[in-house]
Design an enzyme around this catalytic site. Structure first.
Site, PDB file in Angstrom:
ATOM      1  N   ASP A 103      31.623  14.680  80.682  1.00  0.00           N
ATOM      2  CA  ASP A 103      31.986  13.977  79.480  1.00  0.00           C
ATOM      3  C   ASP A 103      31.670  12.665  79.853  1.00  0.00           C
ATOM      4  OD1 ASP A 103      33.453  14.035  76.490  1.00  0.00           O
ATOM      5  OD2 ASP A 103      34.497  12.512  77.732  1.00  0.00           O
ATOM      6  N   TYR A 152      32.976  10.032  66.017  1.00  0.00           N
ATOM      7  CA  TYR A 152      34.035   9.676  66.475  1.00  0.00           C
ATOM      8  C   TYR A 152      33.960   8.347  67.351  1.00  0.00           C
ATOM      9  CZ  TYR A 152      32.586  11.725  70.986  1.00  0.00           C
ATOM     10  OH  TYR A 152      31.813  12.002  72.096  1.00  0.00           O
ATOM     11  N   TYR A 232      34.302   3.413  75.070  1.00  0.00           N
ATOM     12  CA  TYR A 232      33.440   3.472  73.941  1.00  0.00           C
ATOM     13  C   TYR A 232      33.213   2.321  73.418  1.00  0.00           C
ATOM     14  CZ  TYR A 232      34.613   8.570  74.526  1.00  0.00           C
ATOM     15  OH  TYR A 232      34.891   9.478  75.076  1.00  0.00           O
ATOM     16  N   HIS A 297      33.143  22.471  75.500  1.00  0.00           N
ATOM     17  CA  HIS A 297      33.067  21.096  75.986  1.00  0.00           C
ATOM     18  C   HIS A 297      33.685  21.076  77.115  1.00  0.00           C
ATOM     19  CE1 HIS A 297      32.112  16.905  76.147  1.00  0.00           C
ATOM     20  NE2 HIS A 297      33.437  16.580  76.339  1.00  0.00           N
TER      21      HIS A 297
END
Length: 318
Positions: A103, A152, A232, A297
């Site tokens: 991830d 997201y 992010y 995932h």
């Protein structure tokens, strides 16, 4: 689990919690969101039994590691995160390490290999492919064009907004909803946040227990979500500072693993990018891509035995 040792070390001006077990050649594990060192529990226990020294930190902003306050660009760029890891290896007296990422941990792993390939013996990366830097389009602009403003990552950009929405939801339900989601629809996070009806329950898959969820919940209630979300928020800043690495190729041996139900694989263009050779072009030492059938995932937790064998078999070659 009791065999895993825990300590906190001062690296790059933050206190970093690390879990470690085993003796032998070192492996460094990098978790993603919304995870912790704990995501690697199966790998730590197995690979340490195979003569590897396994090290899994809570990354900056997560769990029991410091979460510096303030602007994401000032504290959570990939340069900060990779800097933490370089300092950690130096603190532990490790010159060269095997690296495993998943991830956002996979993104950090790609950057680590890009910035300091001499420190990485080989890499097993999961879920997120290496994408070379584009010259004209910031990451969030590209994501909005392809996936929309409710994607997201786009929703995460405004400081404080998602934190406020998360605060209105039971943390256990929130984490269960993310950890058990599959496919492209799980990447949409509409404005207003998640809403669950009263007494709503999310059944857990066999690979995830209530005890596992409780551990994650206890740490996220303690440290919050701002640190992880700041990764992010620094994406465009990473892009701006990454200009010297435009079109750069990775020069580390790599094995890549992804579930065929992973939302990262279902993102538009990713499967073609892998299949048409572009991935290999930018990662010329990519030796194998593994698609795990029926896996989502969180592949290292969903299919730990299978993933363990892939990691062991690959690293044993070196």
């Amino acid at each position: 689990m009791d065999k895993i040792k825990h300590r906190t070390v001062l690296v790059n001006d933050i206190n970093m919690h690390i879990a470690e077990i085993g003796e032998g050649r070192p492996i460094l594990f990098l978790h993603g969101f919304p995870e912790l060192w704990y995501s690697w529990r199966h790998q730590l226990l197995y690979l340490s039994s195979q003569n590897y020294r396994c090290i899994a930190p809570d990354l900056r902003g997560y769990g029991d590691t410091d979460a510096p306050p303030g602007d994401a660009n000032a504290n959570y760029s990939v340069f900060h995160i990779v800097g933490d890891l370089v300092a950690l290896l130096d603190y532990l007296g490790i010159d060269e390490v095997f690296l495993v990422g998943h991830d956002f941990g996979a993104i950090i792993a790609w950057y680590f290999c890009l910035f300091q390939p001499d420190r990485i013996k080989a890499l097993v990366n999961m879920s997120v492919v290496y994408m070379t830097r584009t010259q004209f389009l910031k990451p969030t602009e590209g994501l909005k064009l392809v996936a929309g403003e409710d994607f997201y990552i786009c929703r995460f950009q405004e400081p404080g907004v998602v934190e406020e929405e998360y605060s209105k939801v039971d943390t256990s339900l929130l984490l269960k909803s993310i950890l058990t989601s599959h496919g492209s629809t799980s990447t949409i996070f509409p404005k207003g946040g998640l809403k669950f009806p009263p007494d709503f329950k999310i059944p857990l898959p066999p690979w995830l227990t209530e005890e596992d969820v409780d551990y994650y919940v206890s740490k996220y209630k303690k440290s919050g979500f701002t640190g992880p979300l700041n990764y992010y928020r620094a994406l465009d800043f990473n892009w701006e500072l990454g200009a010297p690495w435009t079109d750069a190729k990775l020069k580390v041996p790599v094995k890549f693993i992804v579930g065929d139900r992973d939302m990262a694989l279902s993102f538009p263009g990713i499967r073609d990018y892998i299949d048409n050779g572009e991935f290999k072009r930018y990662v010329p030492l990519l030796e194998e891509v593994v698609f795990l059938e029926g896996v989502g995932h969180f592949c290292n937790q969903e299919k730990p035995d299978e993933v363990n064998q892939h990691i062991l078999g690959y690293f044993n070659r070196f």
